[in-house]
Design a protein around this motif. Structure first.
Motif, PDB file in Angstrom:
ATOM      1  N   SER A 315      14.156  38.935 -59.836  1.00 27.49           N
ATOM      2  CA  SER A 315      13.153  37.912 -59.557  1.00 27.49           C
ATOM      3  C   SER A 315      13.868  36.574 -59.442  1.00 27.49           C
ATOM      4  N   PHE A 316      13.986  36.075 -58.225  1.00 29.06           N
ATOM      5  CA  PHE A 316      14.689  34.817 -57.987  1.00 29.06           C
ATOM      6  C   PHE A 316      13.792  33.647 -58.368  1.00 29.06           C
ATOM      7  N   GLN A 317      14.414  32.664 -59.003  1.00 34.42           N
ATOM      8  CA  GLN A 317      13.709  31.447 -59.384  1.00 34.42           C
ATOM      9  C   GLN A 317      14.736  30.320 -59.465  1.00 34.42           C
ATOM     10  N   GLU A 318      14.246  29.121 -59.668  1.00 32.98           N
ATOM     11  CA  GLU A 318      15.169  28.001 -59.808  1.00 32.98           C
ATOM     12  C   GLU A 318      15.905  28.113 -61.144  1.00 32.98           C
ATOM     13  N   VAL A 319      17.243  28.047 -61.053  1.00 30.68           N
ATOM     14  CA  VAL A 319      18.097  28.217 -62.228  1.00 30.68           C
ATOM     15  C   VAL A 319      18.873  26.931 -62.458  1.00 30.68           C
ATOM     16  N   ASP A 320      18.876  26.470 -63.718  1.00 33.28           N
ATOM     17  CA  ASP A 320      19.618  25.270 -64.098  1.00 33.28           C
ATOM     18  C   ASP A 320      21.035  25.677 -64.470  1.00 33.28           C
ATOM     19  N   LEU A 321      22.001  25.326 -63.614  1.00 31.06           N
ATOM     20  CA  LEU A 321      23.385  25.723 -63.858  1.00 31.06           C
ATOM     21  C   LEU A 321      23.957  25.093 -65.123  1.00 31.06           C
ATOM     22  N   GLN A 322      23.549  23.856 -65.437  1.00 26.82           N
ATOM     23  CA  GLN A 322      24.109  23.202 -66.618  1.00 26.82           C
ATOM     24  C   GLN A 322      23.680  23.926 -67.893  1.00 26.82           C
ATOM     25  N   THR A 351      23.278  20.708 -60.139  1.00 24.47           N
ATOM     26  CA  THR A 351      22.277  21.238 -59.203  1.00 24.47           C
ATOM     27  C   THR A 351      21.505  22.368 -59.845  1.00 24.47           C
ATOM     28  N   THR A 352      20.403  22.677 -59.241  1.00 23.68           N
ATOM     29  CA  THR A 352      19.665  23.903 -59.562  1.00 23.68           C
ATOM     30  C   THR A 352      19.677  24.770 -58.309  1.00 23.68           C
ATOM     31  N   ILE A 353      19.865  26.035 -58.511  1.00 26.35           N
ATOM     32  CA  ILE A 353      19.904  26.957 -57.373  1.00 26.35           C
ATOM     33  C   ILE A 353      18.849  28.034 -57.572  1.00 26.35           C
ATOM     34  N   GLU A 354      18.524  28.734 -56.501  1.00 27.04           N
ATOM     35  CA  GLU A 354      17.617  29.869 -56.588  1.00 27.04           C
ATOM     36  C   GLU A 354      18.422  31.128 -56.828  1.00 27.04           C
ATOM     37  N   GLY A 355      18.048  31.882 -57.832  1.00 29.83           N
ATOM     38  CA  GLY A 355      18.770  33.110 -58.117  1.00 29.83           C
ATOM     39  C   GLY A 355      18.219  33.800 -59.343  1.00 29.83           C
ATOM     40  N   ASP A 356      18.878  34.868 -59.716  1.00 29.48           N
ATOM     41  CA  ASP A 356      18.530  35.611 -60.914  1.00 29.48           C
ATOM     42  C   ASP A 356      19.325  35.032 -62.079  1.00 29.48           C
ATOM     43  N   ARG A 357      18.625  34.528 -63.106  1.00 27.66           N
ATOM     44  CA  ARG A 357      19.292  33.798 -64.186  1.00 27.66           C
ATOM     45  C   ARG A 357      20.296  34.675 -64.916  1.00 27.66           C
ATOM     46  N   SER A 358      19.923  35.909 -65.200  1.00 24.08           N
ATOM     47  CA  SER A 358      20.827  36.775 -65.960  1.00 24.08           C
ATOM     48  C   SER A 358      22.092  37.095 -65.158  1.00 24.08           C
ATOM     49  N   LEU A 359      21.937  37.299 -63.852  1.00 25.54           N
ATOM     50  CA  LEU A 359      23.104  37.594 -63.036  1.00 25.54           C
ATOM     51  C   LEU A 359      23.994  36.368 -62.873  1.00 25.54           C
ATOM     52  N   VAL A 360      23.375  35.198 -62.689  1.00 27.91           N
ATOM     53  CA  VAL A 360      24.167  33.964 -62.574  1.00 27.91           C
ATOM     54  C   VAL A 360      24.934  33.717 -63.871  1.00 27.91           C
ATOM     55  N   PHE A 361      24.268  33.936 -65.021  1.00 30.47           N
ATOM     56  CA  PHE A 361      24.948  33.783 -66.305  1.00 30.47           C
ATOM     57  C   PHE A 361      26.104  34.786 -66.415  1.00 30.47           C
ATOM     58  N   ARG A 362      25.859  36.021 -65.976  1.00 32.59           N
ATOM     59  CA  ARG A 362      26.903  37.046 -66.044  1.00 32.59           C
ATOM     60  C   ARG A 362      28.115  36.639 -65.215  1.00 32.59           C
ATOM     61  N   ALA A 363      27.873  36.123 -64.014  1.00 34.95           N
ATOM     62  CA  ALA A 363      28.981  35.714 -63.149  1.00 34.95           C
ATOM     63  C   ALA A 363      29.751  34.555 -63.766  1.00 34.95           C
ATOM     64  N   LEU A 364      29.047  33.566 -64.298  1.00 39.54           N
ATOM     65  CA  LEU A 364      29.721  32.400 -64.872  1.00 39.54           C
ATOM     66  C   LEU A 364      30.497  32.786 -66.129  1.00 39.54           C
ATOM     67  N   PHE A 365      29.886  33.573 -66.994  1.00 36.11           N
ATOM     68  CA  PHE A 365      30.562  33.967 -68.228  1.00 36.11           C
ATOM     69  C   PHE A 365      31.769  34.849 -67.918  1.00 36.11           C
ATOM     70  N   GLU A 435      27.678  37.778 -53.657  1.00 37.49           N
ATOM     71  CA  GLU A 435      27.224  38.306 -52.371  1.00 37.49           C
ATOM     72  C   GLU A 435      25.771  38.743 -52.438  1.00 37.49           C
ATOM     73  N   PHE A 436      25.320  39.214 -53.605  1.00 37.41           N
ATOM     74  CA  PHE A 436      23.911  39.559 -53.770  1.00 37.41           C
ATOM     75  C   PHE A 436      23.018  38.342 -53.574  1.00 37.41           C
ATOM     76  N   HIS A 437      23.541  37.154 -53.943  1.00 43.51           N
ATOM     77  CA  HIS A 437      22.798  35.906 -53.757  1.00 43.51           C
ATOM     78  C   HIS A 437      23.066  35.269 -52.400  1.00 43.51           C
ATOM     79  N   GLY A 438      23.883  35.920 -51.564  1.00 41.35           N
ATOM     80  CA  GLY A 438      24.176  35.360 -50.254  1.00 41.35           C
ATOM     81  C   GLY A 438      25.369  34.435 -50.231  1.00 41.35           C
TER      82      GLY A 438
END
Length: 477
Positions: A315-322, A351-365, A435-438
Motif C-alpha cells: 500500500s503506497f503512501q507518502e513516506v517521511d524519509l527523515q 522530502t517525502t516520497i510515495e512508497g511502502d514504508r516498511s520496504l523503504v525502511f528495509r532498503a535504508l537500514f 526497482e519495485f518503486h520505479g
C-alpha cells in the motif's frame, strides 16, 4: 468399368502427392501467390475486354436499335412509297450495315428476303449471309411494320476475329502469369524459408545448451531483423537468468555448506554426548541461531523474488524519509558504537516520497548496515536524504569498479568479505526494493570509500517545496 479401376491408384497417388506437397509452406505460399496473381490478371483482362471489345459490341447494338427506331418512325410519318424510296437509298449507302425490308409483294435492301427466325428488336440474333463464295456472320433484329418486316443487322465477322485474338492473347497472358507466379512464388518462399531456417538453427543450438547463440541479422531493418533483435534480447535475458540461477546455486552450495556443516557437527557432538551429559539450552541455542540465519536467508531470497517479479502487494503512501532515517540510525547505533563508527545525517531539503514504508525502511537500514559491516572499525557513515531517495557514503575500503554490477547478484560476495558474517543478499534486496518503486541503485567510488545512491520512483517524488529534484551522490566534506 475397367478404366475406373485403373484410375483409382492414379487418383490416390495424385491425392497423396498433393497432400504431401501442400504440407510444405513453400508449396502453399507458391500456390497462394500464383492464385492471387492469376485472379488479379484475370480481373485486369476482364476490365480491358469490357472497355474494348465489349464497348464496341454495345455501341453497335445501340446503333442498331437507333436505326431500327428511326426506320419505324419514318414508316409511320412518310407515305409508303416515300418510305420505301428512302429505305432503298439508305441501304445502298450503308457499308457496314444491312438494312432490308420485305412485304407481301417484294423485298428491298441488301437481302433478297428477311430471315423469319430472328428476334424482335432490341434483342439481337446471329445469322449467316452469303457474299459470293464467302459466308459472313451478322447480328441483327427485326421490326414488324404495318405492311412488312424491317431487318437491321451489322457485320459481326471483324468483331468475332477481334474477340478471338483477344482471347488468345488473354490465354497466353494467363499462362505466362502462372509460370511467372510459380517461379516468383517459389523464389519468395525460399527467401522466407531461408530466413526462418536461421531462427530454427539458432533455436536448435540453444536447445543443445549453447546459450550464446544468436539469430543473425541481415541489417536491412525489416520485420525479420526486428524479430531477430527481439529474440536475441530474449535469449540474452534468458542467458543472464540462467547464469544468475547457476550462480545462486553455486553460492548456496558454497555459503550455506559451512553453517550447515557446523550445525551437523554440533548435532553429532550432542548425540554422542547425550549418554554422559543431557542436552541443555546452552547446547541448543547455537544450533537454533544457525537455523534462524539459514531460514532468514531463504526468507530474504523469497522476498527478493517476489519484489523482482512484482508479486509483493504494498500500500503506497507518502513516506517521511527523515523519520525513517532516524529510526534506522537508532536501530543501528549500538552496532556502530561497538565498531567505534559515527553516523552523520544530512537532512537538508528533506522530502517525502510515495512508497511502502516498511520496504523503504528495509532498503535504508540494509544500506546503512552494509556500510557499517564492510566500512571497517572507526569508519564514518554519512546518510544524505535527497529529493528522490537517499545516499549512504563511507570512508572504508570500497568496492572496485569491475565488481559494481556483480554485488547486486544474489549471494555474491567478494573474496575479501568471505570472513564477514552475511550471505550477500543486502544490496540485491535494496536494488529490488528500489526497482519495485520505479527507481534504481547506483554505486560510486569516493577514494577512499563507497557511496550507494538509492532512488525511489523519480517521476512521483515530492520535494519539500513541491518541486521534483534529482538525487545526488554524497561525499565527505
Amino acid at each position: 468399368m475397367t478404366w475406373l479401376r485403373f484410375l483409382k491408384p492414379s487418383v490416390a497417388s495424385a491425392i497423396d502427392w498433393w497432400t504431401a506437397r501442400f504440407a510444405s509452406f513453400a508449396w502453399r505460399f507458391t500456390v497462394l501467390f500464383t492464385g492471387i496473381l492469376l485472379l488479379l490478371i484475370s480481373a485486369i483482362i476482364f476490365v480491358l475486354y469490357q472497355l474494348s471489345i465489349g464497348e464496341i459490341s454495345r455501341s453497335k447494338q445501340q446503333q442498331l436499335n437507333l436505326i431500327a427506331q428511326q426506320q419505324q418512325l419514318l414508316a409511320e410519318q412518310l407515305q409508303y412509297s416515300e418510305f420505301l424510296q428512302q429505305l432503298s437509298l439508305q441501304a445502298e449507302q450503308s457499308r457496314d450495315w444491312i438494312i432490308a425490308y420485305q412485304d407481301s409483294q417484294a423485298a428491298l435492301g441488301d437481302l433478297s428476303r428477311v430471315p423469319n427466325h430472328l428476334q424482335g428488336c432490341p434483342d439481337v440474333s446471329s445469322f449467316l449471309v452469303a457474299q459470293g463464295d464467302d459466308l459472313r456472320v451478322y447480328s441483327g433484329c427485326i421490326v414488324t411494320l404495318a405492311q412488312g418486316t424491317l431487318l437491321v443487322a451489322f457485320d459481326e465477322e471483324d468483331l468475332y476475329f477481334l474477340q478471338q485474338r483477344f482471347i488468345n492473347a488473354s490465354l497466353v497472358s494467363l499462362l505466362l502469369t502462372i509460370i511467372l507466379g510459380a517461379f516468383s512464388g517459389r523464389y519468395l518462399s525460399k527467401q522466407l524459408l531461408r530466413r526462418i531456417k536461421r531462427f530454427n538453427q539458432t533455436a536448435a543450438v540453444v536447445q543443445g545448451g549453447n546459450w550464446s547463440a544468436r539469430v543473425p541479422s541481415t541489417g536491412r531493418g525489416d520485420e525479420f531483423d526486428l524479430l531477430a533483435s527481439n529474440i536475441n534480447r530474449m535469449l540474452t535475458q534468458l542467458e543472464h537468468s540462467f547464469q544468475a540461477v547457476s550462480g545462486v546455486t553455486d553460492a548456496i552450495a558454497h555459503d550455506l555448506r559451512t553453517p550447515l556443516g557446523r550445525l551437523r557437527l554440533a548435532l553429532e557432538s550432542a548425540i554422542t554426548q547425550t549418554p554422559q551429559e543431557p542436552i541443555t539450552a546452552a547446547t541448543l541455542e547455537p544450533m537454533l541461531k544457525e537455523l534462524d540465519d539459514i531460514l532468514h536467508t531463504f526468507s530474504s531470497m523469497l522476498e527478493l523474488s517476489r519484489l523482482e517479479h512484482k508479486q509483493a502487494r504494498s500500500s503506497f503512501q507518502e513516506v517521511d524519509l527523515q523519520q525513517i532515517a532516524d529510526d534506522a540510525i537508532e536501530l543501528l547505533q549500538p552496532i556502530a558504537q561497538d565498531r567505534q563508527q559515527s553516523i552523520l545525517l544530512d537532512a537538508s531539503g528533506v522530502t517525502t516520497i510515495e512508497g511502502d514504508r516498511s520496504l523503504v525502511f528495509r532498503a535504508l537500514f540494509n544500506t546503512l548496515e552494509n556500510a557499517s559491516k564492510y566500512g571497517g572499525d572507526g569508519a564514518t557513515l554519512k546518510l544524505s536524504l535527497t529529493a528522490t531517495g537517499f545516499t549512504v557514503a563511507d570512508n572504508g575500503p570500497g568496492i572496485a569498479t569491475e565488481f559494481h554490477d556483480k554485488v547486486f547478484q544474489r549471494l555474491y560476495r567478494l573474496e575479501s568479505s568471505r570472513t564477514t558474517p552475511g550471505y550477500g543478499l543486502g544490496l540485491p534486496l535494496v536494488k529490488a526494493i528500489a526497482e519495485f518503486h520505479g527507481g534504481d541503485v547506483e554505486l560510486s567510488n569516493l577514494s577512499p570509500g563507497l557511496a550507494v545512491t538509492v532512488r525511489f520512483r523519480k517521476d512521483r517524488s515530492i520535494s519539500a517545496n513541491g518541486r521534483e529534484t534529482v538525487g545526488t551522490t554524497a561525499a565527505f566534506d
